[in-house]
Structures are given as structure tokens and as C-alpha cells.
Design a protein around this motif. Structure first.
Motif, PDB file in Angstrom:
ATOM      1  N   LEU A  92     -11.255  70.893   1.040  1.00  0.00           N
ATOM      2  CA  LEU A  92     -12.302  69.888   1.152  1.00  0.00           C
ATOM      3  C   LEU A  92     -12.130  68.783   0.122  1.00  0.00           C
ATOM      4  CD1 LEU A  92     -15.309  72.384   1.369  1.00  0.00           C
ATOM      5  CD2 LEU A  92     -13.949  71.471   3.251  1.00  0.00           C
ATOM      6  N   PHE A  93     -12.195  67.551   0.592  1.00  0.00           N
ATOM      7  CA  PHE A  93     -12.130  66.386  -0.283  1.00  0.00           C
ATOM      8  C   PHE A  93     -13.397  65.561  -0.072  1.00  0.00           C
ATOM      9  CE2 PHE A  93      -7.797  67.706   0.230  1.00  0.00           C
ATOM     10  CZ  PHE A  93      -7.164  67.387  -0.961  1.00  0.00           C
ATOM     11  N   GLY A  94     -14.177  65.394  -1.131  1.00  0.00           N
ATOM     12  CA  GLY A  94     -15.372  64.577  -1.058  1.00  0.00           C
ATOM     13  C   GLY A  94     -15.081  63.178  -1.562  1.00  0.00           C
ATOM     14  N   ALA A  95     -15.293  62.169  -0.701  1.00  0.00           N
ATOM     15  CA  ALA A  95     -14.973  60.791  -1.060  1.00  0.00           C
ATOM     16  C   ALA A  95     -16.120  60.145  -1.826  1.00  0.00           C
ATOM     17  CB  ALA A  95     -14.676  59.988   0.207  1.00  0.00           C
ATOM     18  N   PRO A  96     -15.827  59.244  -2.755  1.00  0.00           N
ATOM     19  CA  PRO A  96     -16.889  58.531  -3.475  1.00  0.00           C
ATOM     20  C   PRO A  96     -17.650  57.621  -2.525  1.00  0.00           C
ATOM     21  CG  PRO A  96     -14.756  57.549  -3.959  1.00  0.00           C
ATOM     22  CD  PRO A  96     -14.481  58.793  -3.179  1.00  0.00           C
ATOM     23  N   GLY A  97     -18.942  57.453  -2.758  1.00  0.00           N
ATOM     24  CA  GLY A  97     -19.768  56.724  -1.812  1.00  0.00           C
ATOM     25  C   GLY A  97     -19.959  55.250  -2.098  1.00  0.00           C
ATOM     26  N   GLN A  98     -19.743  54.810  -3.354  1.00  0.00           N
ATOM     27  CA  GLN A  98     -19.999  53.418  -3.678  1.00  0.00           C
ATOM     28  C   GLN A  98     -18.942  52.503  -3.064  1.00  0.00           C
ATOM     29  OE1 GLN A  98     -19.543  55.987  -5.821  1.00  0.00           O
ATOM     30  NE2 GLN A  98     -20.271  55.407  -7.837  1.00  0.00           N
ATOM     31  N   GLU A  99     -19.372  51.311  -2.687  1.00  0.00           N
ATOM     32  CA  GLU A  99     -18.477  50.339  -2.046  1.00  0.00           C
ATOM     33  C   GLU A  99     -17.274  50.018  -2.920  1.00  0.00           C
ATOM     34  OE1 GLU A  99     -18.667  45.872  -0.032  1.00  0.00           O
ATOM     35  OE2 GLU A  99     -20.497  46.875  -0.736  1.00  0.00           O
ATOM     36  N   ARG A 100     -17.454  49.990  -4.248  1.00  0.00           N
ATOM     37  CA  ARG A 100     -16.345  49.622  -5.137  1.00  0.00           C
ATOM     38  C   ARG A 100     -15.230  50.657  -5.160  1.00  0.00           C
ATOM     39  NH1 ARG A 100     -18.037  51.433 -10.864  1.00  0.00           N
ATOM     40  NH2 ARG A 100     -19.979  52.554 -10.525  1.00  0.00           N
ATOM     41  N   PHE A 101     -15.476  51.874  -4.591  1.00  0.00           N
ATOM     42  CA  PHE A 101     -14.439  52.904  -4.527  1.00  0.00           C
ATOM     43  C   PHE A 101     -13.925  53.140  -3.105  1.00  0.00           C
ATOM     44  CE2 PHE A 101     -16.854  54.451  -8.376  1.00  0.00           C
ATOM     45  CZ  PHE A 101     -15.886  54.055  -9.287  1.00  0.00           C
ATOM     46  N   TRP A 102     -14.337  52.306  -2.161  1.00  0.00           N
ATOM     47  CA  TRP A 102     -13.927  52.522  -0.775  1.00  0.00           C
ATOM     48  C   TRP A 102     -12.418  52.380  -0.571  1.00  0.00           C
ATOM     49  CZ3 TRP A 102     -18.259  49.431   2.241  1.00  0.00           C
ATOM     50  CH2 TRP A 102     -19.423  50.210   2.252  1.00  0.00           C
ATOM     51  N   PHE A 103     -11.753  51.658  -1.481  1.00  0.00           N
ATOM     52  CA  PHE A 103     -10.302  51.489  -1.329  1.00  0.00           C
ATOM     53  C   PHE A 103      -9.568  52.835  -1.380  1.00  0.00           C
ATOM     54  CE2 PHE A 103     -10.913  51.577  -5.889  1.00  0.00           C
ATOM     55  CZ  PHE A 103      -9.791  52.228  -6.371  1.00  0.00           C
ATOM     56  N   LEU A 104     -10.225  53.874  -1.948  1.00  0.00           N
ATOM     57  CA  LEU A 104      -9.607  55.197  -2.025  1.00  0.00           C
ATOM     58  C   LEU A 104      -9.652  55.940  -0.691  1.00  0.00           C
ATOM     59  CD1 LEU A 104     -11.169  56.415  -5.404  1.00  0.00           C
ATOM     60  CD2 LEU A 104      -8.786  55.774  -5.036  1.00  0.00           C
ATOM     61  N   TRP A 105     -10.550  55.522   0.192  1.00  0.00           N
ATOM     62  CA  TRP A 105     -10.791  56.293   1.398  1.00  0.00           C
ATOM     63  C   TRP A 105      -9.564  56.407   2.298  1.00  0.00           C
ATOM     64  CZ3 TRP A 105     -16.256  55.898   3.947  1.00  0.00           C
ATOM     65  CH2 TRP A 105     -17.229  56.192   2.975  1.00  0.00           C
ATOM     66  N   ASP A 106      -8.876  55.290   2.528  1.00  0.00           N
ATOM     67  CA  ASP A 106      -7.739  55.325   3.445  1.00  0.00           C
ATOM     68  C   ASP A 106      -6.679  56.310   2.969  1.00  0.00           C
ATOM     69  OD1 ASP A 106      -8.951  53.526   5.094  1.00  0.00           O
ATOM     70  OD2 ASP A 106      -7.798  51.789   4.428  1.00  0.00           O
ATOM     71  N   ARG A 107      -6.507  56.421   1.658  1.00  0.00           N
ATOM     72  CA  ARG A 107      -5.538  57.377   1.123  1.00  0.00           C
ATOM     73  C   ARG A 107      -6.026  58.818   1.330  1.00  0.00           C
ATOM     74  NH1 ARG A 107      -3.718  54.610  -4.664  1.00  0.00           N
ATOM     75  NH2 ARG A 107      -2.906  52.666  -3.758  1.00  0.00           N
ATOM     76  N   LEU A 108      -7.325  59.030   1.140  1.00  0.00           N
ATOM     77  CA  LEU A 108      -7.874  60.371   1.350  1.00  0.00           C
ATOM     78  C   LEU A 108      -7.760  60.791   2.805  1.00  0.00           C
ATOM     79  CD1 LEU A 108     -11.116  60.526  -0.845  1.00  0.00           C
ATOM     80  CD2 LEU A 108      -9.018  61.844  -1.136  1.00  0.00           C
ATOM     81  N   PHE A 109      -7.837  59.822   3.720  1.00  0.00           N
ATOM     82  CA  PHE A 109      -7.773  60.142   5.141  1.00  0.00           C
ATOM     83  C   PHE A 109      -6.376  60.557   5.583  1.00  0.00           C
ATOM     84  CE2 PHE A 109     -11.547  57.166   6.269  1.00  0.00           C
ATOM     85  CZ  PHE A 109     -12.416  58.090   5.718  1.00  0.00           C
ATOM     86  N   SER A 110      -5.351  60.237   4.803  1.00  0.00           N
ATOM     87  CA  SER A 110      -3.980  60.582   5.169  1.00  0.00           C
ATOM     88  C   SER A 110      -3.826  62.098   5.293  1.00  0.00           C
ATOM     89  CB  SER A 110      -3.015  60.038   4.114  1.00  0.00           C
ATOM     90  OG  SER A 110      -1.688  60.406   4.409  1.00  0.00           O
ATOM     91  N   GLY A 111      -3.363  62.554   6.438  1.00  0.00           N
ATOM     92  CA  GLY A 111      -3.175  63.983   6.666  1.00  0.00           C
ATOM     93  C   GLY A 111      -4.437  64.756   6.971  1.00  0.00           C
ATOM     94  N   THR A 112      -5.553  64.053   7.132  1.00  0.00           N
ATOM     95  CA  THR A 112      -6.826  64.717   7.413  1.00  0.00           C
ATOM     96  C   THR A 112      -6.951  65.048   8.897  1.00  0.00           C
ATOM     97  OG1 THR A 112      -7.937  63.589   5.593  1.00  0.00           O
ATOM     98  CG2 THR A 112      -9.334  64.440   7.350  1.00  0.00           C
ATOM     99  N   LEU A 113      -7.323  66.282   9.208  1.00  0.00           N
ATOM    100  CA  LEU A 113      -7.503  66.678  10.603  1.00  0.00           C
ATOM    101  C   LEU A 113      -8.904  66.374  11.105  1.00  0.00           C
ATOM    102  CD1 LEU A 113      -5.574  70.055  10.909  1.00  0.00           C
ATOM    103  CD2 LEU A 113      -4.854  67.772  11.598  1.00  0.00           C
ATOM    104  N   GLY A 114      -9.864  66.329  10.205  1.00  0.00           N
ATOM    105  CA  GLY A 114     -11.236  66.084  10.632  1.00  0.00           C
ATOM    106  C   GLY A 114     -12.098  65.732   9.438  1.00  0.00           C
ATOM    107  N   ALA A 115     -13.304  65.272   9.728  1.00  0.00           N
ATOM    108  CA  ALA A 115     -14.187  64.826   8.653  1.00  0.00           C
ATOM    109  C   ALA A 115     -15.632  65.182   8.955  1.00  0.00           C
ATOM    110  CB  ALA A 115     -14.060  63.315   8.450  1.00  0.00           C
ATOM    111  N   VAL A 116     -16.407  65.236   7.889  1.00  0.00           N
ATOM    112  CA  VAL A 116     -17.863  65.390   7.968  1.00  0.00           C
ATOM    113  C   VAL A 116     -18.479  64.107   7.437  1.00  0.00           C
ATOM    114  CG1 VAL A 116     -19.885  66.614   7.093  1.00  0.00           C
ATOM    115  CG2 VAL A 116     -17.798  67.889   7.663  1.00  0.00           C
ATOM    116  N   VAL A 117     -19.328  63.484   8.256  1.00  0.00           N
ATOM    117  CA  VAL A 117     -20.103  62.338   7.787  1.00  0.00           C
ATOM    118  C   VAL A 117     -21.480  62.869   7.408  1.00  0.00           C
ATOM    119  CG1 VAL A 117     -21.097  60.095   8.333  1.00  0.00           C
ATOM    120  CG2 VAL A 117     -18.860  60.733   9.269  1.00  0.00           C
ATOM    121  N   LEU A 118     -21.781  62.811   6.121  1.00  0.00           N
ATOM    122  CA  LEU A 118     -23.073  63.285   5.640  1.00  0.00           C
ATOM    123  C   LEU A 118     -24.051  62.117   5.658  1.00  0.00           C
ATOM    124  CD1 LEU A 118     -23.955  66.092   4.722  1.00  0.00           C
ATOM    125  CD2 LEU A 118     -23.565  65.375   2.354  1.00  0.00           C
TER     126      LEU A 118
END
Length: 204
Positions: A92-118
């Protein structure tokens, strides 16, 4: 967030020798929605997190309306692990929620099979970016509504309409503080991924 407490296991479980399938799952959503809490509550290992105390530097940058009691924030990502059975393990990888950290999301999505939107019903608009990015990456996801303090102002169907989600996207109520509830969310995601795989196999 009320008086409920996390259902933490009394003993952290080592990875089973028979484990052979590891699935990377990302937990995304708006600032303060409960992503770190969800990863922490379900992880069978001591979760890695990058929470830092919020300072005045974030004032005027991080939108805190509705989460005024929040005192820490994730600045990179959270990481945890849970074994669904002897063979299947979720990372499990929890992504940061603030807009200023959204640039990290695309990297976290690499190799991801699925996601939970909380989703937090107090700030549903904060979920739109997460849904948009997942759809852009064609990443399957489920939506989990984190019912803070037994908040039942909106039904799942009303939330589905507000987020413009198709009927094919599973939705589930949860309490991110409870291990049993978080595990149900992850099982819903795995079931969704399995159903999609079967459907694709039958169409070939």
C-alpha cells in the motif's frame, strides 16, 4: 475524528513463506481525508510514513477548511503491507493530498494495479483530481467514503452523482480508523480487479 480507535493487531505478522503474488495499491484523495490513517490501520508491518508537523509555511497554501484539527501532513508517501491470504500480498502506498505534492502522483501510479480513492463528504471536490488522474492512467479504482463521526449526510448514490462516476466503479462506506473496515475496502478493490480480468479474458 470521534472516539473510535484503530483495531491494531496485538502482534505484527511476518510475510508468509507461501506468498507469491504482490499487488501494488495506491490510496489517493484530498488533503486530510484519512489516507495515512487507512494505511496505518490495515498494515501488518510498522508502516513507513513521511508525516511532518504542519507549520506556518503551509498557511495560505494548504486548504484546511473542514480539517482544522489536523496537525500533521504527509510530504512524500505512506507505505504499508497487508496479506489477504497466504499467497496474495498488497503493498500500500498512500499519496500526499496537497496540490503542491501532486507531482509525485504519476510516479506512484507506475506499476500500480489498482487504487482506492478515499472521499470525505465535507470536501468532495477534493476527490476530482484523484479520479481524473486515475482515469488518465487507466488505473482501475474503487471509491471508499470515509464516514467521519458517523457522517451520513449523503448516500453512496448521491456521492456517485456528485463525482460523476459510472455504475462500473464500486463504492463502499468505511471508517479508515478501523482495521476491519479498511480491509473490506481492499477486498472490494481486489474483487473489482478480478472481475475486470475475467471480463477481459472472456472478451478475447
Amino acid at each position: 475524528m470521534g472516539s473510535a480507535t484503530s483495531e491494531l493487531p496485538s502482534q505484527r505478522t511476518p510475510l508468509a513463506d507461501a506468498a507469491e503474488t504482490g499487488l501494488k495499491i495506491v490510496v489517493v484523495g484530498g488533503f486530510g481525508v484519512g489516507k495515512t490513517t487507512l494505511v496505518r490501520s490495515v498494515s501488518e508491518i510498522r508502516p513507513l510514513n513521511t508525516e511532518e508537523v504542519m507549520t506556518q509555511a503551509g498557511q495560505g497554501v494548504d486548504e484546511t477548511a473542514g480539517v482544522e484539527r489536523k496537525t500533521t501532513t504527509t510530504v512524500a508517501f505512506d507505505f504499508g503491507r497487508i496479506s489477504l491470504n497466504d499467497r496474495m500480498v498488497l503493498y500500500l502506498f498512500g499519496a500526499p493530498g496537497q496540490e503542491r505534492f501532486w507531482f509525485l502522483w504519476d510516479r506512484l501510479f507506475s506499476g500500480t494495479l489498482g487504487a482506492v480513492v478515499l472521499v470525505d463528504t465535507r470536501r468532495m471536490e477534493d476527490s476530482w483530481y484523484a479520479i481524473d488522474r486515475l482515469e488518465h492512467h487507466k488505473t482501475p479504482f474503487v471509491v471508499a467514503v470515509n464516514r467521519f463521526d458517523d457522517d451520513n449526510r449523503f448516500s453512496l448514490e448521491e456521492i456517485r452523482q456528485a463525482l460523476a462516476l459510472g455504475a462500473h466503479v464500486p463504492m463502499i462506506d468505511c471508517d479508515a480508523r478501523l482495521r476491519s473496515s479498511g480491509k473490506e475496502v481492499l477486498i472490494a478493490l481486489v474483487d473489482h480487479l478480478y472481475a475486470m480480468a475475467l471480463s477481459q479474458e472472456r472478451s478475447q
